[in-house]
Write a protein that holds these residues in place. Structure first.
Motif, PDB file in Angstrom:
ATOM      1  N   UNK A   3      25.296 -42.222  23.323  1.00  0.00           N
ATOM      2  CA  UNK A   3      26.180 -43.391  23.324  1.00  0.00           C
ATOM      3  C   UNK A   3      27.057 -43.318  24.572  1.00  0.00           C
ATOM      4  N   UNK A   4      27.094 -44.389  25.321  1.00  0.00           N
ATOM      5  CA  UNK A   4      27.879 -44.363  26.557  1.00  0.00           C
ATOM      6  C   UNK A   4      28.407 -45.737  26.879  1.00  0.00           C
ATOM      7  N   UNK A   5      28.958 -45.864  28.059  1.00  0.00           N
ATOM      8  CA  UNK A   5      29.502 -47.159  28.427  1.00  0.00           C
ATOM      9  C   UNK A   5      28.793 -47.673  29.670  1.00  0.00           C
TER      10      UNK A   5
ATOM     11  N   UNK B  64      29.224 -56.724  33.856  1.00  0.00           N
ATOM     12  CA  UNK B  64      29.211 -56.450  32.422  1.00  0.00           C
ATOM     13  C   UNK B  64      29.904 -55.137  32.134  1.00  0.00           C
ATOM     14  N   UNK B  65      30.597 -55.108  31.019  1.00  0.00           N
ATOM     15  CA  UNK B  65      31.162 -53.837  30.559  1.00  0.00           C
ATOM     16  C   UNK B  65      30.909 -53.781  29.067  1.00  0.00           C
ATOM     17  N   UNK B  66      30.076 -52.851  28.629  1.00  0.00           N
ATOM     18  CA  UNK B  66      29.805 -52.780  27.193  1.00  0.00           C
ATOM     19  C   UNK B  66      29.460 -51.366  26.777  1.00  0.00           C
ATOM     20  N   UNK B  67      29.663 -51.104  25.495  1.00  0.00           N
ATOM     21  CA  UNK B  67      29.270 -49.801  24.978  1.00  0.00           C
ATOM     22  C   UNK B  67      27.814 -49.906  24.520  1.00  0.00           C
TER      23      UNK B  67
ATOM     24  N   UNK C 146      18.577 -44.078  37.205  1.00  0.00           N
ATOM     25  CA  UNK C 146      19.738 -44.202  36.325  1.00  0.00           C
ATOM     26  C   UNK C 146      19.268 -44.232  34.880  1.00  0.00           C
ATOM     27  N   UNK C 147      20.108 -43.737  34.000  1.00  0.00           N
ATOM     28  CA  UNK C 147      19.802 -43.899  32.579  1.00  0.00           C
ATOM     29  C   UNK C 147      19.882 -45.380  32.260  1.00  0.00           C
ATOM     30  N   UNK C 148      19.108 -45.821  31.278  1.00  0.00           N
ATOM     31  CA  UNK C 148      19.083 -47.266  31.011  1.00  0.00           C
ATOM     32  C   UNK C 148      19.558 -47.576  29.601  1.00  0.00           C
TER      33      UNK C 148
END
Ligand code: MSP
Length: 519
Positions: free
Chosen positions: A120-122, A157-160, A202-204
């Motif tokens: 879980x990340x942002x 965008x900014x989301x968890x 990058x992680x997706x």
């Protein structure tokens, strides 16, 4: 020949709008490949379908005051019905909103959660709404914060989210592409992908928020919905993940357009690697090939929503009404953007090629052959005399066409394959021009050659029909019918040139490809 399993897929299409020529193109090429493999005796599974859980599908529905599912049902229905109406030979049609798909995807994602590859990340960064794609900072900057595909502005965008550790698969992916040069084709596309992987991965995101109830709930966290691309890629697996179909996995070919290569060449194999680590999933191998074709443009211009110049279903229907379905298939297959160059769809070129290749070469050959057979052989496939040099040459042309079609089809060069098939029509026209049965019939010294000539001409038509079957199925069926072969189980061995039995009754008929006056 040993029968092999052959599983081929198309992308699943978004249902925010109605399908257009791009969708019809990929599906038609996949159909040709599937038909060719069936004809070669392979056990084929050909999958297409619709990708429904995109935000843009929900948005398009909302604009119309509809529930997302209602809009998806309507448009998926149109896609399915169009493919059916146009004789696409898919063995299944998968919709991502179907229970069978959703259940399997939840299951795979729950398994991924156990692998340690999900966290879980942002996410804070750029999003390409048209492509439903997260765009890494460096790539966004490189493209002036516009979509690398459509040129439209990227969204901040900014989301968890839950993330998939794509970065940990960098070495596996490099090895895959380096050691298996056929995994991504054409070569130029493979090099692009390799270049991008080497820059680092990058992680997706694996899930997203803000989708309401549209999409598949993230196992254990239903506020989050599984990211539409993860959901969509899994369709290739969900459709065959049942006891009677599992043997079809892995797919031999995922046929796609160049715009969605990254997902298929990088994210998809990494997901499969991760899934296959889970005990019991050892059967989940990697697909044989991702083939990314280029795009159709129209009359020299890129097709886009803003220009409103897509060749849509109505235009395609008009083309079919004027030039027949096989007329359209012929153009798509021979002029389409398989390979690395975009292809221009122009009305003038369409009409020119239809008349030159289909009306004049193929159609005319069939008409004149069968008319002569009616006139000089009472409409029965004649009993031939001993073949001479011209017949040997014709037979050789047929053998060459058969070999070339197979050669090109194995490389997915569908256009070259169809041209190789049609070169037999040209060779047969030359044969007739040389043997001149219409003159020989009136010349007592040559009259005996006429049945031999017409017999070999009919043999050639039979081979031609076999070769054309995957490409122009209606035309091929009509040639068989006119040769008196309707309902006769055609031998799987099209290459035996003189397998045609004398005595079959042939029928001349209307031109296969009537001339079309300019609109
Ligand atoms: N839903 C995703 C694919 C998910 S696959 C797991 C998607 N759908 S789409 O409706 O946008 O269709 C994309 C596909 O349509 C492209 O990859 C390509 O196959 C085809 N085409 C779209 N425009 C095209 C052209 N102008 N020319 C040729 N084909 C193109 O992306």
């Amino acid at each position: 020949m040993l029968s092999e399993r052959f599983y081929i897929t198309t992308p699943i299409y978004y249902v925010n709008e109605q399908p257009h020529i791009g969708h019809v193109y990929t599906t038609t090429v996949a159909d040709v490949i599937a038909r060719w493999h069936r004809q070669a005796g392979d056990q084929v599974f050909f999958l297409t379908g619709t990708d429904e859980h995109a935000a843009k599908v929900a948005d398009a529905a909302a604009e119309r005051g509809l529930a997302a599912q209602a809009w998806a049902d309507r448009n998926a229905g149109i896609v399915r019905e169009t493919f059916q109406r146009w004789g696409i030979s898919n063995d299944d049609f998968i919709r991502t909103s179907e229970a069978r798909h959703k259940k399997r995807v939840s299951h795979y994602v729950a398994q991924l959660l156990e692998t340690g590859d999900v966290f879980l990340g942002e996410y804070e960064g750029w999003y390409d709404a048209g492509e439903e794609e997260y765009v890494p900072e460096a790539r966004a900057e490189e493209h002036g914060f516009r979509s690398p595909i459509s040129g439209r502005e990227l969204v901040r965008k900014k989301e968890e989210n839950y993330f998939f550790r794509l970065s940990s698969y960098q070495d596996d992916l490099l090895r895959l592409l380096e050691e298996h040069p056929h995994f991504v084709q054409p070569d130029a596309r493979r090099n692009e992908v390799l270049g991008r992987i080497r820059q680092g991965l990058n992680d997706v995101p694996l899930s997203r928020t803000g989708m309401g109830t549209w999409g598949i709930a993230m196992p254990g966290d239903p506020e989050q919905r599984i990211y539409v691309w993860i959901d969509a890629l899994f369709n290739y697996l969900t459709a065959v993940d049942r006891s009677d179909r599992r043997a079809f996995w892995p797919a031999q070919v995922h046929l796609i357009g160049k715009d969605i290569l990254w997902f298929h060449a990088v994210i998809w194999p990494a997901l499969l690697h991760a899934l296959a680590k889970v005990p019991g999933n050892e059967w989940i191998g990697l697909p044989g090939q991702i083939y990314a074709h280029s795009h159709f443009i129209r009359e020299g211009h890129k097709m886009s929503k803003s220009l409103g110049n897509f060749i849509d279903l109505d235009s395609l229907d008009e083309i079919v009404a004027r030039y027949s379905l096989d007329g359209l298939r012929f153009y798509l297959v021979t002029q389409g953007p398989m390979g690395i160059h975009d292809a221009d769809f122009t009305a003038e070129r369409f009409a020119d090629l239809y008349h030159a290749e289909l009306a004049n070469k193929l159609g005319n050959l069939v008409s004149r052959s069968l008319k002569m057979n009616a006139r000089f052989a009472e409409g029965l496939v004649p009993v031939p005399g001993a073949p001479g040099e011209a017949e040997a040459l014709l037979k050789e042309s047929a053998a060459t066409s058969c070999q070339e079609v197979a050669f090109h089809m194995r490389r997915l060069a569908v256009g070259k394959a169809l041209e190789a098939a049609l070169s037999l029509a040209a060779a047969t026209n030359r044969y007739l021009d040389e043997r001149e049965p219409w003159k020989a019939a009136k010349d007592p010294e040559r009259a005996a050659s006429v049945p031999t000539t017409l017999y070999h001409c009919c043999c050639s038509l039979r081979i031609l029909a076999h070769l054309l079957l995957p490409f122009l199925p209606d035309t091929a069926a009509e040639i068989f019918r006119r040769l008196g072969l309707e309902g006769v189980p055609t031998p799987l061995e099209p290459t035996r040139f003189d397998a045609l039995s004398p005595g079959l009754s042939t029928t001349p008929g209307e031109p296969l490809f009537p001339r079309v006056e300019e609109a």
